[in-house]
Every structure is written in structure tokens, then in C-alpha cells.
Design a protein around this motif. Structure first.
Motif, PDB file in Angstrom:
ATOM      1  N   PHE A  74     -18.444 -62.595  26.431  1.00 37.79           N
ATOM      2  CA  PHE A  74     -18.621 -62.210  27.838  1.00 37.79           C
ATOM      3  C   PHE A  74     -17.428 -62.649  28.696  1.00 37.79           C
ATOM      4  CE2 PHE A  74     -23.500 -62.154  27.373  1.00 37.79           C
ATOM      5  CZ  PHE A  74     -23.504 -60.782  27.212  1.00 37.79           C
ATOM      6  N   ARG A  75     -16.974 -63.876  28.502  1.00 36.20           N
ATOM      7  CA  ARG A  75     -15.854 -64.392  29.299  1.00 36.20           C
ATOM      8  C   ARG A  75     -14.588 -63.562  29.068  1.00 36.20           C
ATOM      9  NH1 ARG A  75     -16.035 -69.043  27.482  1.00 36.20           N
ATOM     10  NH2 ARG A  75     -14.377 -68.898  25.954  1.00 36.20           N
ATOM     11  N   GLU A  76     -14.286 -63.292  27.801  1.00 34.08           N
ATOM     12  CA  GLU A  76     -13.090 -62.503  27.492  1.00 34.08           C
ATOM     13  C   GLU A  76     -13.197 -61.087  28.038  1.00 34.08           C
ATOM     14  OE1 GLU A  76     -12.663 -62.916  23.247  1.00 34.08           O
ATOM     15  OE2 GLU A  76     -11.869 -64.953  23.429  1.00 34.08           O
ATOM     16  N   ALA A  77     -14.389 -60.505  27.969  1.00 35.01           N
ATOM     17  CA  ALA A  77     -14.577 -59.150  28.504  1.00 35.01           C
ATOM     18  C   ALA A  77     -14.346 -59.114  30.009  1.00 35.01           C
ATOM     19  CB  ALA A  77     -15.978 -58.641  28.167  1.00 35.01           C
ATOM     20  N   ALA A  78     -14.887 -60.097  30.702  1.00 36.77           N
ATOM     21  CA  ALA A  78     -14.724 -60.141  32.161  1.00 36.77           C
ATOM     22  C   ALA A  78     -13.264 -60.368  32.538  1.00 36.77           C
ATOM     23  CB  ALA A  78     -15.607 -61.234  32.757  1.00 36.77           C
ATOM     24  N   GLU A  79     -12.584 -61.234  31.790  1.00 35.42           N
ATOM     25  CA  GLU A  79     -11.190 -61.553  32.102  1.00 35.42           C
ATOM     26  C   GLU A  79     -10.238 -60.414  31.768  1.00 35.42           C
ATOM     27  OE1 GLU A  79     -10.595 -65.139  29.853  1.00 35.42           O
ATOM     28  OE2 GLU A  79     -11.640 -66.389  31.348  1.00 35.42           O
ATOM     29  N   ARG A  80     -10.538 -59.652  30.737  1.00 32.60           N
ATOM     30  CA  ARG A  80      -9.625 -58.606  30.260  1.00 32.60           C
ATOM     31  C   ARG A  80     -10.059 -57.202  30.679  1.00 32.60           C
ATOM     32  NH1 ARG A  80      -9.173 -61.052  24.203  1.00 32.60           N
ATOM     33  NH2 ARG A  80      -7.953 -62.875  24.782  1.00 32.60           N
ATOM     34  N   ARG A  81     -10.985 -57.114  31.570  1.00 30.88           N
ATOM     35  CA  ARG A  81     -11.536 -55.799  31.931  1.00 30.88           C
ATOM     36  C   ARG A  81     -10.488 -54.921  32.609  1.00 30.88           C
ATOM     37  NH1 ARG A  81     -12.822 -58.881  36.299  1.00 30.88           N
ATOM     38  NH2 ARG A  81     -12.811 -57.831  38.320  1.00 30.88           N
ATOM     39  N   SER A  86     -16.261 -52.934  36.614  1.00 26.07           N
ATOM     40  CA  SER A  86     -16.842 -54.181  37.135  1.00 26.07           C
ATOM     41  C   SER A  86     -16.961 -55.187  35.995  1.00 26.07           C
ATOM     42  CB  SER A  86     -18.223 -53.899  37.724  1.00 26.07           C
ATOM     43  OG  SER A  86     -19.160 -53.684  36.684  1.00 26.07           O
ATOM     44  N   PRO A  87     -17.058 -56.465  36.317  1.00 30.02           N
ATOM     45  CA  PRO A  87     -17.274 -57.460  35.261  1.00 30.02           C
ATOM     46  C   PRO A  87     -18.560 -57.183  34.467  1.00 30.02           C
ATOM     47  CG  PRO A  87     -16.638 -58.551  37.288  1.00 30.02           C
ATOM     48  CD  PRO A  87     -16.868 -57.104  37.628  1.00 30.02           C
ATOM     49  N   LEU A  88     -19.618 -56.749  35.148  1.00 29.39           N
ATOM     50  CA  LEU A  88     -20.863 -56.459  34.436  1.00 29.39           C
ATOM     51  C   LEU A  88     -20.691 -55.290  33.475  1.00 29.39           C
ATOM     52  CD1 LEU A  88     -23.632 -56.941  37.158  1.00 29.39           C
ATOM     53  CD2 LEU A  88     -23.109 -58.430  35.217  1.00 29.39           C
ATOM     54  N   GLU A  89     -19.956 -54.272  33.881  1.00 32.83           N
ATOM     55  CA  GLU A  89     -19.699 -53.142  32.986  1.00 32.83           C
ATOM     56  C   GLU A  89     -18.924 -53.611  31.754  1.00 32.83           C
ATOM     57  OE1 GLU A  89     -17.154 -48.969  32.870  1.00 32.83           O
ATOM     58  OE2 GLU A  89     -17.555 -49.894  34.807  1.00 32.83           O
ATOM     59  N   ALA A  90     -17.887 -54.404  31.975  1.00 33.81           N
ATOM     60  CA  ALA A  90     -17.093 -54.912  30.856  1.00 33.81           C
ATOM     61  C   ALA A  90     -17.939 -55.773  29.925  1.00 33.81           C
ATOM     62  CB  ALA A  90     -15.904 -55.709  31.397  1.00 33.81           C
ATOM     63  N   MET A  91     -18.793 -56.616  30.493  1.00 29.60           N
ATOM     64  CA  MET A  91     -19.646 -57.471  29.662  1.00 29.60           C
ATOM     65  C   MET A  91     -20.699 -56.644  28.925  1.00 29.60           C
ATOM     66  SD  MET A  91     -20.037 -61.053  31.768  1.00 29.60           S
ATOM     67  CE  MET A  91     -20.334 -60.377  33.400  1.00 29.60           C
ATOM     68  N   ALA A  92     -21.214 -55.594  29.563  1.00 34.89           N
ATOM     69  CA  ALA A  92     -22.188 -54.721  28.894  1.00 34.89           C
ATOM     70  C   ALA A  92     -21.550 -54.046  27.685  1.00 34.89           C
ATOM     71  CB  ALA A  92     -22.728 -53.678  29.873  1.00 34.89           C
ATOM     72  N   LEU A  93     -20.351 -53.523  27.846  1.00 35.86           N
ATOM     73  CA  LEU A  93     -19.648 -52.899  26.724  1.00 35.86           C
ATOM     74  C   LEU A  93     -19.361 -53.917  25.623  1.00 35.86           C
ATOM     75  CD1 LEU A  93     -17.186 -50.542  28.613  1.00 35.86           C
ATOM     76  CD2 LEU A  93     -19.125 -49.867  27.169  1.00 35.86           C
ATOM     77  N   ALA A  94     -18.972 -55.109  26.024  1.00 35.88           N
ATOM     78  CA  ALA A  94     -18.692 -56.160  25.043  1.00 35.88           C
ATOM     79  C   ALA A  94     -19.963 -56.540  24.280  1.00 35.88           C
ATOM     80  CB  ALA A  94     -18.102 -57.383  25.733  1.00 35.88           C
ATOM     81  N   TYR A  95     -21.103 -56.578  24.971  1.00 38.40           N
ATOM     82  CA  TYR A  95     -22.359 -56.933  24.303  1.00 38.40           C
ATOM     83  C   TYR A  95     -22.749 -55.859  23.291  1.00 38.40           C
ATOM     84  CZ  TYR A  95     -27.061 -58.574  23.401  1.00 38.40           C
ATOM     85  OH  TYR A  95     -28.187 -59.030  22.771  1.00 38.40           O
ATOM     86  N   ILE A  96     -22.538 -54.604  23.656  1.00 36.59           N
ATOM     87  CA  ILE A  96     -22.827 -53.514  22.717  1.00 36.59           C
ATOM     88  C   ILE A  96     -21.967 -53.674  21.467  1.00 36.59           C
ATOM     89  CG2 ILE A  96     -22.629 -51.016  22.372  1.00 36.59           C
ATOM     90  CD1 ILE A  96     -23.412 -50.808  25.442  1.00 36.59           C
TER      91      ILE A  96
END
Length: 179
Positions: A74-81, A86-96
Motif C-alpha cells: 500500500f505504501r509503495e503504491a501510494a508513493e509511486r502512483r 488518487s492514493p486510494l485508487e493506486a492502493m486498490a490496484l495494488a491490492y488487486i
């Protein structure tokens, strides 16, 4: 395991935690075999107990290991988005991606939540879930309602993936963009 070269203790510990996550994810707390974990990790069962003490301590450490991996994702997704997401979109994709790449983690999560009433699991389950929740809130600056929605969608994705019914959720990329 590499032969002819002595493995560092920390690398061996990671192998044990990965093996424990796999076995715990497959069998749950009570049916998990420390003998199988030791064999899978290439260590003796007494060594496993010297490192972790009890089976419950080993499973708690495996849950911690899983949580650390997820929080890092989650942290890497938010930082590298992408600046347009949005951070939530990046974290959602990373979780998938996390769910698709690491079935053992997915199963580990489900067993942890299912066993949360077990005294051996309850504290670590509550603490690690709270840590994930707080990370998402901090990384995204989202409102409490937005974090709750994100976590609810994540839980639904987790269940659908575990049941191999992801087609019921729809296009994951479109869903992630809702955040």
C-alpha cells in the motif's frame, strides 16, 4: 534452499515465515503442522521452536509478516502512483495485484479474521488490521467514510478471490477508479 553456502539467519527466518503463512493459509491455526513448516523451510522442528517458541507465536509472526508485506504494498503504491490517480485508487490496484500474486497471503488473511476470537490470534488480528486501516487513512488523507468504503470493497474482493468468483465484482480497473 541454496546448498554449499550458509544462509543468513534473517533469510532463514523469512523462509520459515513464508512457509508458515502457506500452511496457516491452507489449514488454519489448529490444523497447521509445524513439522510441515519446518520441512518446507528446510530447518529442523526444534530450530523452528527455538526461533519462535510456540506454534501460536509462529503463526502470530506469520500474520505480522503478511501484514508487513501488505502495508509495504500500500505504501509503495501510494508513493509511486500516477499523478492523475488518487492514493486510494493506486492502493486498490495494488491490492488487486497483491491478491493475484500472493494467494498464501489472501488465505492467511481469511484464516486470521475467521480465527480472531481465538485468544492466540485475537490480539495480533486486531492490531494488524488496525495498522492497515490507519496506514490507508494516513497515506490517502481520506475521510473515515472513504476508508470504510475502501476496506469494505477490499473485503468483498478478498472473499470473491478466495471463492474464485472475481467476475462477480466486475472490471477491477474500473472499480479501482471509483476511489
Amino acid at each position: 534452499m541454496v546448498t554449499g553456502k550458509r544462509m543468513k539467519a534473517e533469510d532463514r527466518k523469512v523462509l520459515i515465515l513464508e512457509a508458515a503463512m502457506e500452511e496457516y493459509g491452507r489449514s488454519g491455526m489448529h490444523a497447521t503442522s509445524t513439522e510441515v513448516i519446518a520441512e518446507r523451510a528446510g530447518v529442523s522442528q526444534p530450530y523452528l521452536f527455538r526461533l519462535f517458541g510456540t506454534k501460536a507465536d509462529l503463526i502470530a509472526a506469520a500474520i505480522e509478516h503478511h501484514t508487513t508485506k501488505l502495508r509495504r504494498t500500500f505504501r509503495e503504491a501510494a508513493e509511486r502512483r500516477d499523478p492523475d490517480s488518487s492514493p486510494l485508487e493506486a492502493m486498490a490496484l495494488a491490492y488487486i495485484g497483491f491478491m493475484n500474486d500472493d494467494v498464501n497471503s489472501l488465505r492467511c488473511q481469511l484464516h486470521t479474521w475467521a480465527a480472531a476470537s481465538d485468544p492466540a490470534i485475537k490480539d495480533v488480528a486486531q492490531r494488524t488490521y488496525r495498522e492497515i486501516w490507519e496506514d490507508i487513512a494516513t497515506l490517502s488523507s481520506a475521510s473515515a467514510d472513504e476508508v470504510r468504503d475502501f476496506m469494505a470493497h477490499g473485503m468483498l474482493l478478498t472473499i470473491l478471490a478466495a471463492l474464485d468468483l472475481t467476475e462477480l465484482y466486475g472490471d477491477p480497473l474500473a472499480v479501482a477508479k471509483e476511489f
